[in-house]
Design an enzyme around this catalytic site. Structure first.
Site, short mmCIF file in Angstrom:
data_model
loop_
_atom_site.label_atom_id
_atom_site.label_comp_id
_atom_site.label_asym_id
_atom_site.label_seq_id
_atom_site.Cartn_x
_atom_site.Cartn_y
_atom_site.Cartn_z
CE LYS A 170 -11.79 12.68 -23.73
NZ LYS A 170 -12.82 12.11 -22.67
CD GLU A 245 3.85 14.87 -17.02
OE1 GLU A 245 4.23 14.03 -16.37
OE2 GLU A 245 4.64 15.79 -17.30
CB CYS A 279 0.51 9.67 -11.83
SG CYS A 279 0.20 11.54 -11.06
CD GLU A 381 0.00 4.11 -13.24
OE1 GLU A 381 -0.58 4.00 -14.39
OE2 GLU A 381 0.52 4.87 -12.51
P1 NAD Z 1 -6.85 7.09 -19.86
O1 NAD Z 1 -5.58 6.83 -20.55
O2 NAD Z 1 -7.48 5.75 -19.70
O3 NAD Z 1 -7.66 8.26 -20.00
C1 NAD Z 1 -7.43 9.59 -19.93
C2 NAD Z 1 -7.80 10.49 -20.97
O4 NAD Z 1 -7.68 10.05 -22.31
C3 NAD Z 1 -9.38 10.34 -20.76
O5 NAD Z 1 -9.91 11.68 -20.89
C4 NAD Z 1 -9.92 9.46 -22.05
O6 NAD Z 1 -11.07 9.52 -22.31
C5 NAD Z 1 -8.86 9.81 -23.02
N1 NAD Z 1 -8.68 9.04 -24.11
C6 NAD Z 1 -8.77 7.46 -23.99
N2 NAD Z 1 -8.67 6.99 -25.21
C7 NAD Z 1 -8.27 8.13 -26.06
C8 NAD Z 1 -7.99 8.07 -27.22
N3 NAD Z 1 -7.94 6.98 -28.21
N4 NAD Z 1 -7.65 9.25 -27.94
C9 NAD Z 1 -7.74 10.47 -27.17
N5 NAD Z 1 -7.99 10.44 -25.81
C10 NAD Z 1 -8.36 9.32 -25.33
O7 NAD Z 1 -6.36 7.24 -18.08
P2 NAD Z 1 -7.31 7.30 -16.75
O8 NAD Z 1 -7.53 5.74 -16.35
O9 NAD Z 1 -8.48 8.28 -16.98
O10 NAD Z 1 -6.17 7.93 -15.58
C11 NAD Z 1 -5.21 6.95 -14.90
C12 NAD Z 1 -3.79 7.12 -15.86
O11 NAD Z 1 -3.47 8.49 -15.52
C13 NAD Z 1 -2.88 6.36 -14.80
O12 NAD Z 1 -1.92 5.81 -15.32
C14 NAD Z 1 -2.00 7.34 -13.99
O13 NAD Z 1 -0.75 7.22 -13.51
C15 NAD Z 1 -2.18 8.72 -15.05
N6 NAD Z 1 -2.02 10.07 -14.46
C16 NAD Z 1 -0.73 10.53 -14.68
C17 NAD Z 1 -0.35 11.75 -14.00
C18 NAD Z 1 0.84 12.39 -14.45
O14 NAD Z 1 1.00 13.74 -14.23
N7 NAD Z 1 1.98 11.63 -14.67
C19 NAD Z 1 -1.34 12.48 -13.20
C20 NAD Z 1 -2.68 11.68 -12.94
C21 NAD Z 1 -2.89 10.29 -13.61
#
Ligand code: NAD
Length: 479
Positions: A170, A245, A279, A381
């Site tokens: 997904k 992550e 990130c 963040e």
């Molecule tokens: P997000 O948490 O909003 O979404 C991430 C994913 O989770 C998306 O596919 C989203 O549709 C899904 N999701 C949302 N609600 C959900 C639920 N209730 N159940 C299951 N899945 C759900 O994050 P984002 O805005 O897409 O990404 C930005 C964040 O990602 C930042 O905090 C960034 O630091 C982090 N990030 C971390 C790394 C790492 O490796 N540490 C790498 C890249 C991004």
């Protein structure tokens, strides 16, 4: 219409998501199907049915498939990079680099499929032999964020398949284009039907279904802390394996003895490139007294030269922010930092149109000086081109400030001192440490991940990926 791949068939969704180019919001990148929970369930059923045969497939079969996927990604680097830059807003060279990374990750895990590890040893009991082997875990749910729309899917899908698991993937709903293109390549790679499924849709619908279905043995999640906590709670409640992550508030220390040009280049690169939406971005610069003012002056001069423009235009250094909501978050944090006493030394200006007149989500990179550790800008963040500066008396204070955060993904230091570099590598509370290098920008063949509030579970990438995507079996034989 770009459809979902479920049980080997391309299926329409129940709704449509419009993928908009953040460099020019008049440009529709494409329309993508959004699945509902019933379609996610179909994908889980297909993956469950495909697992017994795929988990016993030969290393040669897995190698050939993963290697072919990697080869096609690398051959189409320029075209896929253009799509990625268009939908996500990182610059074309950054986007092409990310696609290359995805291609090499498939090549790496093709090789890993040929090297399944194991141990044979004598038992402590006479006449008994012991074998320790690794087996696939089952159906894995892979949930990814928008900021690396092809590399993060690649570093989850490739090891999942290499070790014999079936996948329900997904991607982030905001930027599904690169994920769809990757799925389309995978769909022609010779994988048996149902082994790999793409289910685009809402996190609260498709994501939640993956979290709660007892047939999904494990969830690998990258995204925000808030969503990560939901993933953890759901997985613990049904004893599923999971790996998270999440966010960062990555420090970079600049010591008095640093090479100024090296320090400025590392800080500008990891603070602002990819629009600060990494990130691993350095969002806190911790600068010792003796170099502080010279460093800030050099940063400001360098920042003035950065071109903020259309992600796909030659010469652009920084593309747009990904969407209106993220832009609002970035400008809100700049306002909060100022209201708490920080000084906006450079940038932070919302620009509504690029040099060509196209409407987009542009923000000039922002440097906020004179901050204190308790300010929200140093604790939360932002996920944009917004960097704060903390002043430190000496190395010891700088180290304490760098570790004073709930996160622990990456940490950097700019110094010419072997003593401080060595001490920092040992004492930085982070999963990844960089000396005289940007905190962002990592290799694809070594472990990736953090500690404290940034990560949970085994590391991703490199040979460590086997920890998550396999389970260990210990077998005893009396001959
Ligand atoms: P997000 O948490 O909003 O979404 C991430 C994913 O989770 C998306 O596919 C989203 O549709 C899904 N999701 C949302 N609600 C959900 C639920 N209730 N159940 C299951 N899945 C759900 O994050 P984002 O805005 O897409 O990404 C930005 C964040 O990602 C930042 O905090 C960034 O630091 C982090 N990030 C971390 C790394 C790492 O490796 N540490 C790498 C890249 C991004």
């Amino acid at each position: 219409m770009h459809k979902n791949l479920i049980a080997g068939e391309w299926l329409d969704g129940v709704a449509v998501s419009r993928n908009i180019n953040p460099s020019d919001t008049r440009d529709l990148v494409g329309e993508y199907a959004q699945a509902d929970a019933a379609q996610a369930e179909l994908a889980i059923t297909a993956a469950t049915a495909a697992f017994p045969a795929w988990s016993l497939s030969t290393p040669q079969q897995r190698f050939d498939i993963l290697d072919a996927i990697g080869t096609e990604i690398l051959a189409r680097r320029a075209e896929l990079g253009d799509l990625l830059a268009r939908e996500e807003g990182k610059t074309l060279p950054e986007a092409i680099g990310e696609v290359g990374r995805a291609g090499y990750i498939f090549k790496f895990f093709a090789g890993e499929a040929l090297r399944p590890g194991g141990e044979v040893m004598p038992s402590v009991r006479p006449g008994v032999g012991v074998e320790v082997t690794r087996e696939a875990i089952g159906v894995v749910g892979l949930i990814t964020p928008w900021n690396f729309p092809i590399a993060i899917p690649a570093w989850k899908i490739a090891p999942a398949l290499a070790y014999g698991n079936c996948v329900v993937f997904k991607p982030a709903d905001l930027v599904p284009g690169s994920a769809w293109a990757l799925a389309e390549i995978i769909s022609r790679s010779g994988l048996p039907q149902g082994v790999f499924n793409l289910v685009m849709g809402r996190g609260s619908v498709v994501g939640e279904k993956l979290l709660h279905d007892p047939r999904v043995a494990a969830i690998s999640f990258t995204g925000s802390v808030g969503t990560g906590q939901k993933v953890a709670a759901a997985c613990v409640s049904r004893m599923a394996k999971f790996q998270l992550e999440m966010g960062g508030k990555n420090p970079m220390i600049v010591l008095d003895d640093a090479d100024l040009a090296v320090a400025v280049n590392a800080a500008v690169n990891s603070g602002f490139f990819s629009t600060g939406q990494r990130c691993t971005a350095s969002s806190r610069l911790i600068v010792t007294e003796g170099i502080h003012d010279r460093f800030i002056a050099a940063m400001v001069e360098k920042m003035k030269t950065l071109k903020v423009d259309d992600a796909r235009k030659a010469g652009t250094d920084i593309g747009p922010v990904v969407d209106a909501s993220q832009l609002g978050q970035d400008t809100d944090y700049i306002g909060i930092a100022k209201s708490e006493g920080g000084k906006l030394a450079q940038g932070g200006e919302h620009v509504e149109h690029n040099a060509g007149g196209a409407p987009g989500f542009y923000l000039t990179p922002a440097l906020i000086t004179d901050t204190t550790p308790a300010m929200r800008i140093n604790r939360e963040e932002v996920f944009g081109p917004v960097v704060s500066v903390l002043r430190a008396r000496d190395y010891e204070e700088a180290l304490a400030l760098s570790n004073d955060t709930p996160f622990g993904l990456a940490a950097g230091i700019a110094t010419t001192s072997l003593k401080y570099a060595t001490h920092f590598k040992r004492h930085a509370q982070a999963g990844m440490v960089m000396v005289n290098l940007p905190t962002a920008g990592v290799d694809y063949h070594v472990p990736f991940g953090g500690r404290k509030g940034s990560s949970y579970g085994p590391r991703e990438q490199g040979r460590n990926a086997a920890e998550f995507y396999t389970t260990v079996k210990t077998a005893y034989t009396q001959a």
